[in-house]
Motif scaffolding. Sequence first.
Motif, PDB file in Angstrom:
ATOM      1  N   ASN A 126       0.699  -1.243   0.094  1.00  0.00           N
ATOM      2  CA  ASN A 126       0.189  -0.054  -0.020  1.00  0.00           C
ATOM      3  C   ASN A 126       0.793   1.317  -0.018  1.00  0.00           C
ATOM      4  OD1 ASN A 126      -2.718  -1.128   0.072  1.00  0.00           O
ATOM      5  ND2 ASN A 126      -2.182  -1.866   2.235  1.00  0.00           N
ATOM      6  N   ASP A 171     -12.545 -31.612  33.537  1.00  0.00           N
ATOM      7  CA  ASP A 171     -11.528 -32.435  33.997  1.00  0.00           C
ATOM      8  C   ASP A 171     -11.417 -32.469  35.666  1.00  0.00           C
ATOM      9  OD1 ASP A 171     -11.403 -33.256  31.455  1.00  0.00           O
ATOM     10  OD2 ASP A 171      -9.753 -32.112  30.717  1.00  0.00           O
ATOM     11  N   VAL A 222     -11.350 -33.390  39.227  1.00  0.00           N
ATOM     12  CA  VAL A 222     -12.211 -34.539  40.084  1.00  0.00           C
ATOM     13  C   VAL A 222     -12.674 -33.996  41.466  1.00  0.00           C
ATOM     14  CG1 VAL A 222     -11.750 -36.802  40.943  1.00  0.00           C
ATOM     15  CG2 VAL A 222     -10.427 -36.077  38.814  1.00  0.00           C
ATOM     16  N   PRO A 243      -7.000 -23.818  49.670  1.00  0.00           N
ATOM     17  CA  PRO A 243      -6.689 -22.738  48.457  1.00  0.00           C
ATOM     18  C   PRO A 243      -6.867 -23.754  47.034  1.00  0.00           C
ATOM     19  CG  PRO A 243      -4.829 -23.032  49.737  1.00  0.00           C
ATOM     20  CD  PRO A 243      -5.681 -24.097  50.417  1.00  0.00           C
ATOM     21  N   MET A 288       1.709 -32.428  47.288  1.00  0.00           N
ATOM     22  CA  MET A 288       1.602 -31.189  47.740  1.00  0.00           C
ATOM     23  C   MET A 288       0.258 -30.840  48.007  1.00  0.00           C
ATOM     24  SD  MET A 288       3.675 -28.240  46.015  1.00  0.00           S
ATOM     25  CE  MET A 288       5.165 -29.161  45.642  1.00  0.00           C
ATOM     26  N   HIS A 289      -0.134 -30.216  48.982  1.00  0.00           N
ATOM     27  CA  HIS A 289      -1.683 -29.859  49.089  1.00  0.00           C
ATOM     28  C   HIS A 289      -2.139 -28.766  48.353  1.00  0.00           C
ATOM     29  CE1 HIS A 289       0.381 -26.291  51.037  1.00  0.00           C
ATOM     30  NE2 HIS A 289      -0.680 -25.536  50.913  1.00  0.00           N
ATOM     31  N   GLY A 290      -3.178 -28.645  48.433  1.00  0.00           N
ATOM     32  CA  GLY A 290      -3.955 -27.718  47.511  1.00  0.00           C
ATOM     33  C   GLY A 290      -3.950 -27.773  45.976  1.00  0.00           C
ATOM     34  N   ARG A 291      -3.161 -28.811  45.744  1.00  0.00           N
ATOM     35  CA  ARG A 291      -2.989 -29.239  44.388  1.00  0.00           C
ATOM     36  C   ARG A 291      -4.351 -29.479  43.661  1.00  0.00           C
ATOM     37  NH1 ARG A 291       1.680 -30.754  41.293  1.00  0.00           N
ATOM     38  NH2 ARG A 291       2.826 -29.588  42.716  1.00  0.00           N
ATOM     39  N   LEU A 292      -4.783 -29.315  42.319  1.00  0.00           N
ATOM     40  CA  LEU A 292      -6.009 -29.752  41.924  1.00  0.00           C
ATOM     41  C   LEU A 292      -5.823 -31.049  41.497  1.00  0.00           C
ATOM     42  CD1 LEU A 292      -7.077 -26.590  39.415  1.00  0.00           C
ATOM     43  CD2 LEU A 292      -8.252 -27.337  41.589  1.00  0.00           C
ATOM     44  N   LYS A 293      -7.073 -31.727  41.626  1.00  0.00           N
ATOM     45  CA  LYS A 293      -6.998 -33.182  41.046  1.00  0.00           C
ATOM     46  C   LYS A 293      -7.531 -33.050  39.888  1.00  0.00           C
ATOM     47  CE  LYS A 293      -6.796 -35.954  45.499  1.00  0.00           C
ATOM     48  NZ  LYS A 293      -7.663 -37.002  46.175  1.00  0.00           N
ATOM     49  N   VAL A 294      -6.714 -33.642  38.679  1.00  0.00           N
ATOM     50  CA  VAL A 294      -7.148 -33.687  37.498  1.00  0.00           C
ATOM     51  C   VAL A 294      -7.277 -34.989  36.838  1.00  0.00           C
ATOM     52  CG1 VAL A 294      -6.683 -32.626  35.163  1.00  0.00           C
ATOM     53  CG2 VAL A 294      -6.205 -31.248  36.967  1.00  0.00           C
ATOM     54  N   LYS A 295      -8.087 -35.357  35.918  1.00  0.00           N
ATOM     55  CA  LYS A 295      -8.531 -36.507  35.103  1.00  0.00           C
ATOM     56  C   LYS A 295      -7.150 -36.738  34.628  1.00  0.00           C
ATOM     57  CE  LYS A 295     -13.372 -36.016  34.727  1.00  0.00           C
ATOM     58  NZ  LYS A 295     -14.314 -35.514  33.811  1.00  0.00           N
ATOM     59  N   GLN A 321      -9.901 -38.674  30.464  1.00  0.00           N
ATOM     60  CA  GLN A 321     -10.248 -37.715  29.730  1.00  0.00           C
ATOM     61  C   GLN A 321     -10.840 -38.340  28.472  1.00  0.00           C
ATOM     62  OE1 GLN A 321      -7.816 -34.372  28.668  1.00  0.00           O
ATOM     63  NE2 GLN A 321      -7.272 -34.313  30.816  1.00  0.00           N
ATOM     64  N   ILE A 376      -8.050  -5.733  -0.752  1.00  0.00           N
ATOM     65  CA  ILE A 376      -6.913  -6.109  -1.320  1.00  0.00           C
ATOM     66  C   ILE A 376      -5.907  -5.047  -0.796  1.00  0.00           C
ATOM     67  CG2 ILE A 376      -5.685  -5.223  -3.304  1.00  0.00           C
ATOM     68  CD1 ILE A 376      -8.272  -6.163  -5.017  1.00  0.00           C
ATOM     69  N   THR A 377      -6.420  -4.006   0.014  1.00  0.00           N
ATOM     70  CA  THR A 377      -5.309  -3.212   0.784  1.00  0.00           C
ATOM     71  C   THR A 377      -4.995  -4.131   2.016  1.00  0.00           C
ATOM     72  OG1 THR A 377      -6.566  -1.311   0.196  1.00  0.00           O
ATOM     73  CG2 THR A 377      -5.242  -1.036   2.161  1.00  0.00           C
ATOM     74  N   ARG A 378      -5.869  -4.902   2.619  1.00  0.00           N
ATOM     75  CA  ARG A 378      -5.581  -5.644   3.929  1.00  0.00           C
ATOM     76  C   ARG A 378      -4.471  -6.832   3.218  1.00  0.00           C
ATOM     77  NH1 ARG A 378     -10.635  -7.031   6.957  1.00  0.00           N
ATOM     78  NH2 ARG A 378      -9.946  -9.001   6.703  1.00  0.00           N
ATOM     79  N   ASN A 379      -5.074  -7.360   2.194  1.00  0.00           N
ATOM     80  CA  ASN A 379      -4.315  -8.528   1.759  1.00  0.00           C
ATOM     81  C   ASN A 379      -4.501  -8.858   0.503  1.00  0.00           C
ATOM     82  OD1 ASN A 379      -2.978 -11.040   1.433  1.00  0.00           O
ATOM     83  ND2 ASN A 379      -4.125 -12.367   2.890  1.00  0.00           N
ATOM     84  N   PHE A 380      -3.612  -8.660  -0.376  1.00  0.00           N
ATOM     85  CA  PHE A 380      -3.757  -8.760  -1.867  1.00  0.00           C
ATOM     86  C   PHE A 380      -3.835 -10.168  -2.303  1.00  0.00           C
ATOM     87  CE2 PHE A 380       0.949  -7.815  -1.827  1.00  0.00           C
ATOM     88  CZ  PHE A 380       1.372  -8.837  -2.212  1.00  0.00           C
ATOM     89  N   SER A 381      -3.387 -11.230  -1.549  1.00  0.00           N
ATOM     90  CA  SER A 381      -3.519 -12.437  -2.123  1.00  0.00           C
ATOM     91  C   SER A 381      -5.065 -12.975  -2.124  1.00  0.00           C
ATOM     92  CB  SER A 381      -2.893 -13.329  -1.147  1.00  0.00           C
ATOM     93  OG  SER A 381      -1.450 -13.108  -0.875  1.00  0.00           O
TER      94      SER A 381
END
Lengths: 640, 567
Positions: free
Chosen positions: A284, A613, A615, A626, B1-8, B13, B171-176
């Motif tokens: 341009n 996910d 549990v 926490p 470790m405490h406070g850790r999330l339990k995840v599948k 999954q 075309i100004t934005r993207n001429f392809s």
Amino acid sequence: MADGLPTEFDVVIIGTGLPESILAAACSRSGQRVLHIDSRSYYGGNWASFTFSGLLSWLKEYQQNSDIGDKSTATWQDLIHETEEAITLHRKDETIQHTEVFCYVRQDMDDNIEEIDDLQKNPSLVTSGTLSKLLDSACLSEEMHSLYGTSHGISAKEIPKNDGEILLEVTGIEESQVKEKYYGDKTCIHTFADGDKDENKPIVEDNTDLPKRNRITYSQLVKEGRKFNIDLVSKLLYSQGLLIDLLIKSNVSRYAEFKNVTRILTFREGKVEQVPCSRADVFNNKELTMVEKRMLMKFLTFCLDYEQHPDEYQDFTQCSFSEYLKTKKLTPNLQHFVLHSIAMTESSCTTIDGLKATKNFLQCLGRFGNTPFLFPLYGQGEIPQCFCRMCAVFGGIYCLRHKVQCLVVDKESGRCKAIIDHFGQRINAKYFIVEDSYLSEETCSNVQYKQISRAVLITDQSVLKTDSDQHISILIVPPAEPGMCAVRVTELCSSTMTCMKDTHLVHLTCSSSKTAREDLESVVKKLFTPYAETEIDREELTKPRLLWALYFNMRDSSGISRSSYSGLPSNVYVCSGPDCALGNEHAVKQAETLFQEIFPGEEFCPPPPNPEDIVFDGDDKQPEAPGTNNIIMAKLESSE
Amino acid sequence: MHGRLKVKTSEEQAEAKRLEREQKLKLYQSATQTVFQKRQAGELDESVLELTSQILGANPDFATLWNCRREVIQRLEAQKSPEELAALVKAELGFLESCLRVNPKSYGTWHHRCWLLGRLPEPNWTRELELCARFLEVDERNFHCWDYRRFVAAQAAVPPSEELAFTDSLITRNFSNYSSWHYRSCLLPQLHPQPDSGPQGRLPEDVLLKELELVQNAFFTDPNDQSAWFYHRWLLGRADPQDALRCLHVSRDEACLTVAFSRPLLVGPRTETLLLMVDESPLAVEWRTPHGRNRPSHVWICDLPTTSLNDQLPQHTFRVIWTTGDTQKECVLLKGHQEGWCRDSATDEQLFRCELSVEKSTVLQSELESCKELQELEPENKWCLLTIILLMRALDPLLYEKETLQYFQTLKAVDPMRAAYLDDLRSKFLLENSVLKMEYAEVRVLQLAHKDLTVLCHLEQLLLVTHLDLSNNRLQALPPALAALRCLEVLQVNDNAIESLDGVTNLPRLQELVLCNNRLQQPGALRPLASCPKLVLLNLQGNPLCQIVGTLEHLAELLPSVSSILT
């Protein structure tokens, strides 16, 4: 406030700047009990953003800094046991110097100057940080419900403010009418009695001579002060930079909104012009010839994978990048563009460094738009707060205006075991992370600091006018003489939510050789003209006018190695303040390095798990643990 | 470790995901089944709308269900009050939009929107234009949306200038962006209609120059982007040549008339496409192609009754009228002459310059200069090389012949994937040049030996050629179109790679055929020659079939009239 505060933590973090906040989020995310405190009344330390009145208060604080006596030193000495010793922390922030304010617009003292929005009793809300109030609370779990319930996807800008009205104190400015000058650490304020001459003339609202140029008075700036979010550090995010990657990976990005920088500008032969750097820009551009377009594109394409073509640059590794560019069939204007605005290097930089910088710039193009940079809406000060929010979501506890008197070190083990706060309360933890401005002179006796020169300008127009006045531009002004520093200018429009309508907020940054004003004033004069309501020179008409300006120097502690601090126990980690660079790479790197040092093998800010996910362990045995906040958050989000 | 999330775990999954999918599949299948049952039973009510919307909401590409919806809507149109209908349409439009968000490139959804809008008494076209703008904002190359935009713009009679400005912005934005360039090529002729006499589809010079500058910007910025080059070619190209009768040839000996057209066409047995007037009175004839296949062909032949050819009159005139092409041609057979013809000169009509126009040779010249400039910077850019070749041909094919061949050499080296295509293109150009030279020389002998030809084209232009030398090329076949060379007497095809002779058929005058050193494997390959009544000399030396025992006998049996066969 201290009543409810637990006294056992895994990590205590002092200072809420970007590296500390990232660390807080990382630690909290990996299950650590985090206490994050700041002696200031706002988040972000030197990374903060302020409303106009907030900035004035901040300035005033630096003026009065020395007055803060040792009132509350209480009796911490008594709290230190025999087997312990104390490392005192700094009580006074010395990172900001040489503040100078210039006001060019008329200051009508008749006006009842106050911000249009309700002001708060709580001074922490003077900052732009909207989360301040929520995060300020030490007890999070209940409040986080509502936070996530209401702010899905949108940052919580609309949180109702206190109803209390306080007139903004403008005494500092009024005093300045007497043209007091303070040097050294004092703020000095200059005003220009521009309105003197025509004070008696009625001001014609519809000024036909200058139809486009709105009159702006000081009282308007103050009234609309909440529209401003003025960054202390002026940085942008590289689209492929470490900070963006971290924001995305950790999902912290959901707490912020960004705008693409729209223009890369340069200053050449006394003129501001746009640098074509993307494919669309080159296509341009009306100034370049066809052949120049080809040569520029060709060179840029080569830079994208220059490592694959060593024959193209091998013979020039010993020369400077600017010498190398001369051999590439680029016309002088193209060389200027590449050297100053794309690679953004000094002329003396080596060919390899120049190529590397160019490649980095180009790789960032196109990810989010036609320039490589993003700017966070509501200012850079949002970013540390976003990480704090993440930390809080995973159970981190926040205390602002919480001073720490000393670190308590166990003589036998040589490790730090606790802090004592200004209430005399002892808080135990395993690790301590301290922002370096909190460290006492004694600790820092061997440290040599660099300085950053900063200017903040409020102007009435863009430095390069086009059909749209909503551009975010970055402009590199090359050094006038060799050996000096290039000055980086970022110009923000009102849609970035950092300044009021019909104004632009301009940040200038360079590494200091003298005071900020001495370093930057010449560039300011090249680009702007002081605001005047009456006569205007035709020539000067083209330049944007300055409404208000602030200069200050900020300490740059980014290059300081840990070993330069004397007498710090091994479990006390130090984060540095902002550096002079454009990106945030240093802060992210520092946070990640420290995190790996403290918790080797732990993942750094992993993405939060998908709500589905998570549990749920039968009937939750540890409802107060926490991290449970996140479950609530997850529930709420999935139900939306 | 405490406070850790339990995840599948990832297995958990995956299992959860699998169950979820199974559930979805069940729902999907049962809903589909219900819809089909209701459709069969003719229960086209709102419940079908509801069911199909559940399925289409997840998979908008289910075309049959869109058909179902159309049936339901048509049915409801008859039953509902205007207010109810308006609500229904509003809901349908909203639903379509949500489907487009699921898949912005679903044919069925866009089509259904077209259909629906077409039925509305007062469609809100402004809203539709905004919708298009929004979808093109997200993906400026979504051609489905471009299609729909063209539909909307046509319905709403949006001025072409506004649409042109829209393509500008994208075309100004993207001429392809092929879609955007293409739209320009549709809009510009509308905006700048040529006077009736002028060639259709061409642009006035000032507009053309502006477009050329735009497109040059594009290919100087990124010479590897094809879309700009294609637009460039459109800009310089010309509209399809007008229909014309190129050549008329009448032969007394063979008692037939041959016609060559500017494009292949199909002449049915009883259609009125072609009318033949002999001495100003119509004559009913049967048209056939030279190769005997009933396919579109450039050349058509008809047999003439002896009465039309007798020597009693001083001359006979033959006039062919091409009714659909709205054109005609006449030729005269004089008393005592064996043949008569009338043809357009290839030189007058620029027969071969269809790729690019010559009407603005100054424009072409300056385009050639910029392309050469670009080629110096980008010596290996295939688009640039090809464009240079095309420009040179448009300017002066004979003058630039040598240079063109060099560019072909370079082009083949940088684009080996398309070597065969380029060889064919080169063959075509060389053939055109040879034909031009022959025309200038006004002879009926065409010399095409040693030209490295890989393909034969424009054979319909060679109706009158009597001697053709194709020796020492790389031809693999003599194609059916060769049968158009009705006057050919001598054909030399030595030293090629000929495997088949399909085109050497029905050549009434062919006497001599030289096929030394080719790749003819079996005597059977020579069968088409049996249809050439005058063939007397056939040279097959150096072909694999010569090695086969009994070839000569086989050939003598196959071609009894050929007196001399050399093997």
